[in-house]
Design a protein around this motif. Sequence first.
Motif, PDB file in Angstrom:
ATOM      1  N   ARG A  97       0.868  -1.005   0.061  1.00  0.00           N
ATOM      2  CA  ARG A  97       0.002   0.084  -0.028  1.00  0.00           C
ATOM      3  C   ARG A  97       0.824   1.216  -0.019  1.00  0.00           C
ATOM      4  O   ARG A  97       1.870   1.239   0.752  1.00  0.00           O
ATOM      5  N   ASP A  98       0.441   2.260  -0.802  1.00  0.00           N
ATOM      6  CA  ASP A  98       1.256   3.448  -0.815  1.00  0.00           C
ATOM      7  C   ASP A  98       0.227   4.747  -0.882  1.00  0.00           C
ATOM      8  O   ASP A  98      -0.829   4.895  -1.531  1.00  0.00           O
ATOM      9  N   GLU A  99       0.540   5.534   0.069  1.00  0.00           N
ATOM     10  CA  GLU A  99      -0.231   6.972   0.246  1.00  0.00           C
ATOM     11  C   GLU A  99       0.502   8.051   0.068  1.00  0.00           C
ATOM     12  O   GLU A  99       1.580   8.078   0.383  1.00  0.00           O
ATOM     13  N   ASP A 100       0.217   8.933  -1.108  1.00  0.00           N
ATOM     14  CA  ASP A 100       0.871  10.079  -1.519  1.00  0.00           C
ATOM     15  C   ASP A 100      -0.132  11.085  -1.783  1.00  0.00           C
ATOM     16  O   ASP A 100      -0.951  10.987  -2.684  1.00  0.00           O
ATOM     17  N   GLU A 101       0.185  12.234  -1.072  1.00  0.00           N
ATOM     18  CA  GLU A 101      -0.712  13.352  -1.136  1.00  0.00           C
ATOM     19  C   GLU A 101      -2.142  13.126  -0.995  1.00  0.00           C
ATOM     20  O   GLU A 101      -2.836  13.681  -1.777  1.00  0.00           O
ATOM     21  N   GLY A 102      -2.646  11.961  -0.163  1.00  0.00           N
ATOM     22  CA  GLY A 102      -3.853  11.611   0.289  1.00  0.00           C
ATOM     23  C   GLY A 102      -4.458  10.647  -0.722  1.00  0.00           C
ATOM     24  O   GLY A 102      -5.737  10.260  -0.661  1.00  0.00           O
ATOM     25  N   GLU A 103      -3.763  10.427  -1.815  1.00  0.00           N
ATOM     26  CA  GLU A 103      -4.180   9.197  -2.779  1.00  0.00           C
ATOM     27  C   GLU A 103      -3.572   8.191  -2.358  1.00  0.00           C
ATOM     28  O   GLU A 103      -2.432   7.708  -2.042  1.00  0.00           O
ATOM     29  N   VAL A 104      -4.471   6.937  -2.235  1.00  0.00           N
ATOM     30  CA  VAL A 104      -4.045   5.515  -1.902  1.00  0.00           C
ATOM     31  C   VAL A 104      -3.728   4.703  -3.042  1.00  0.00           C
ATOM     32  O   VAL A 104      -4.875   4.805  -3.844  1.00  0.00           O
ATOM     33  N   SER A 105      -2.837   3.806  -3.336  1.00  0.00           N
ATOM     34  CA  SER A 105      -2.773   2.984  -4.299  1.00  0.00           C
ATOM     35  C   SER A 105      -2.112   1.786  -3.706  1.00  0.00           C
ATOM     36  O   SER A 105      -1.543   1.443  -2.722  1.00  0.00           O
ATOM     37  N   TYR A 106      -2.264   0.390  -4.676  1.00  0.00           N
ATOM     38  CA  TYR A 106      -1.714  -0.736  -4.213  1.00  0.00           C
ATOM     39  C   TYR A 106      -0.947  -1.187  -5.286  1.00  0.00           C
ATOM     40  O   TYR A 106      -1.319  -1.487  -6.372  1.00  0.00           O
ATOM     41  N   ALA A 107       0.197  -1.833  -4.957  1.00  0.00           N
ATOM     42  CA  ALA A 107       1.104  -2.388  -6.072  1.00  0.00           C
ATOM     43  C   ALA A 107       1.084  -3.780  -5.851  1.00  0.00           C
ATOM     44  O   ALA A 107       1.427  -4.220  -4.459  1.00  0.00           O
ATOM     45  N   VAL A 108       0.952  -4.585  -6.825  1.00  0.00           N
ATOM     46  CA  VAL A 108       1.073  -6.113  -6.547  1.00  0.00           C
ATOM     47  C   VAL A 108       2.221  -6.434  -7.186  1.00  0.00           C
ATOM     48  O   VAL A 108       2.416  -6.386  -8.442  1.00  0.00           O
ATOM     49  N   HIS A 109       2.919  -7.191  -6.563  1.00  0.00           N
ATOM     50  CA  HIS A 109       4.203  -7.964  -6.996  1.00  0.00           C
ATOM     51  C   HIS A 109       3.911  -9.369  -7.170  1.00  0.00           C
ATOM     52  O   HIS A 109       3.803 -10.062  -5.998  1.00  0.00           O
ATOM     53  N   ILE A 110       3.802 -10.046  -8.268  1.00  0.00           N
ATOM     54  CA  ILE A 110       3.974 -11.516  -8.632  1.00  0.00           C
ATOM     55  C   ILE A 110       5.355 -12.147  -8.702  1.00  0.00           C
ATOM     56  O   ILE A 110       6.046 -11.422  -9.714  1.00  0.00           O
ATOM     57  N   THR A 111       5.567 -13.083  -8.265  1.00  0.00           N
ATOM     58  CA  THR A 111       6.647 -13.513  -8.603  1.00  0.00           C
ATOM     59  C   THR A 111       6.620 -15.217  -9.173  1.00  0.00           C
ATOM     60  O   THR A 111       5.775 -15.754  -8.657  1.00  0.00           O
ATOM     61  N   VAL A 112       7.067 -15.401 -10.456  1.00  0.00           N
ATOM     62  CA  VAL A 112       7.001 -16.754 -10.914  1.00  0.00           C
ATOM     63  C   VAL A 112       8.477 -17.198 -11.112  1.00  0.00           C
ATOM     64  O   VAL A 112       9.570 -16.555 -11.544  1.00  0.00           O
ATOM     65  N   LEU A 113       8.651 -18.603 -10.593  1.00  0.00           N
ATOM     66  CA  LEU A 113      10.024 -18.993 -10.582  1.00  0.00           C
ATOM     67  C   LEU A 113       9.829 -19.895 -11.903  1.00  0.00           C
ATOM     68  O   LEU A 113       8.958 -20.313 -12.455  1.00  0.00           O
ATOM     69  N   GLU A 114      11.307 -19.997 -12.179  1.00  0.00           N
ATOM     70  CA  GLU A 114      11.466 -20.653 -13.412  1.00  0.00           C
ATOM     71  C   GLU A 114      11.031 -22.127 -13.575  1.00  0.00           C
ATOM     72  O   GLU A 114      10.465 -22.477 -14.561  1.00  0.00           O
ATOM     73  N   GLU A 115      11.243 -22.533 -12.443  1.00  0.00           N
ATOM     74  CA  GLU A 115      10.983 -23.914 -12.343  1.00  0.00           C
ATOM     75  C   GLU A 115       9.396 -24.324 -12.524  1.00  0.00           C
ATOM     76  O   GLU A 115       9.236 -25.433 -12.550  1.00  0.00           O
ATOM     77  N   ASP A 116       8.492 -23.264 -12.234  1.00  0.00           N
ATOM     78  CA  ASP A 116       7.015 -23.465 -12.232  1.00  0.00           C
ATOM     79  C   ASP A 116       6.736 -23.171 -13.866  1.00  0.00           C
ATOM     80  O   ASP A 116       5.439 -23.568 -14.177  1.00  0.00           O
ATOM     81  N   LEU A 117       7.559 -23.018 -14.773  1.00  0.00           N
ATOM     82  CA  LEU A 117       7.217 -22.747 -16.067  1.00  0.00           C
ATOM     83  C   LEU A 117       7.127 -24.140 -16.849  1.00  0.00           C
ATOM     84  O   LEU A 117       7.785 -25.011 -16.488  1.00  0.00           O
ATOM     85  N   PRO A 118       6.201 -24.276 -17.924  1.00  0.00           N
ATOM     86  CA  PRO A 118       6.404 -25.251 -18.690  1.00  0.00           C
ATOM     87  C   PRO A 118       7.558 -25.525 -19.402  1.00  0.00           C
ATOM     88  O   PRO A 118       8.483 -24.599 -19.601  1.00  0.00           O
ATOM     89  N   PRO A 119       8.184 -26.855 -19.675  1.00  0.00           N
ATOM     90  CA  PRO A 119       9.254 -26.744 -20.471  1.00  0.00           C
ATOM     91  C   PRO A 119       9.373 -26.095 -21.826  1.00  0.00           C
ATOM     92  O   PRO A 119       8.326 -26.092 -22.476  1.00  0.00           O
ATOM     93  N   ALA A 120      10.404 -25.651 -22.160  1.00  0.00           N
ATOM     94  CA  ALA A 120      10.682 -24.900 -23.497  1.00  0.00           C
ATOM     95  C   ALA A 120      10.523 -25.792 -24.559  1.00  0.00           C
ATOM     96  O   ALA A 120      10.886 -27.109 -24.364  1.00  0.00           O
ATOM     97  N   LYS A 121      10.082 -25.515 -25.658  1.00  0.00           N
ATOM     98  CA  LYS A 121      10.163 -26.233 -26.905  1.00  0.00           C
ATOM     99  C   LYS A 121      10.982 -26.159 -27.736  1.00  0.00           C
ATOM    100  O   LYS A 121      11.806 -25.291 -27.784  1.00  0.00           O
TER     101      LYS A 121
END
Length: 75
Positions: free
Chosen positions: A51-75
Amino acid sequence: MANISASEVTRLQTTLRRLLGSPNLTVNPPPRAGLSVELAVAGEVIGTIHRDEDEGEVSYAVHITVLEEDLPPAK
């Protein structure tokens, strides 16, 4: 880092479920102060929300992590 209230957690979860099309998505409040709010799908943590609040305005940053080991195999 600003704290996210219980009300914000609920509202974020509702909005992110709608935006990302996943009813299995959950927003988990931190177990203790100073830790990040976690974003999870089907119980697996995939990222954090900040959560970030700047000059009275609130916003939310979503940081998603994807591990290489979770990706499907390369073709």
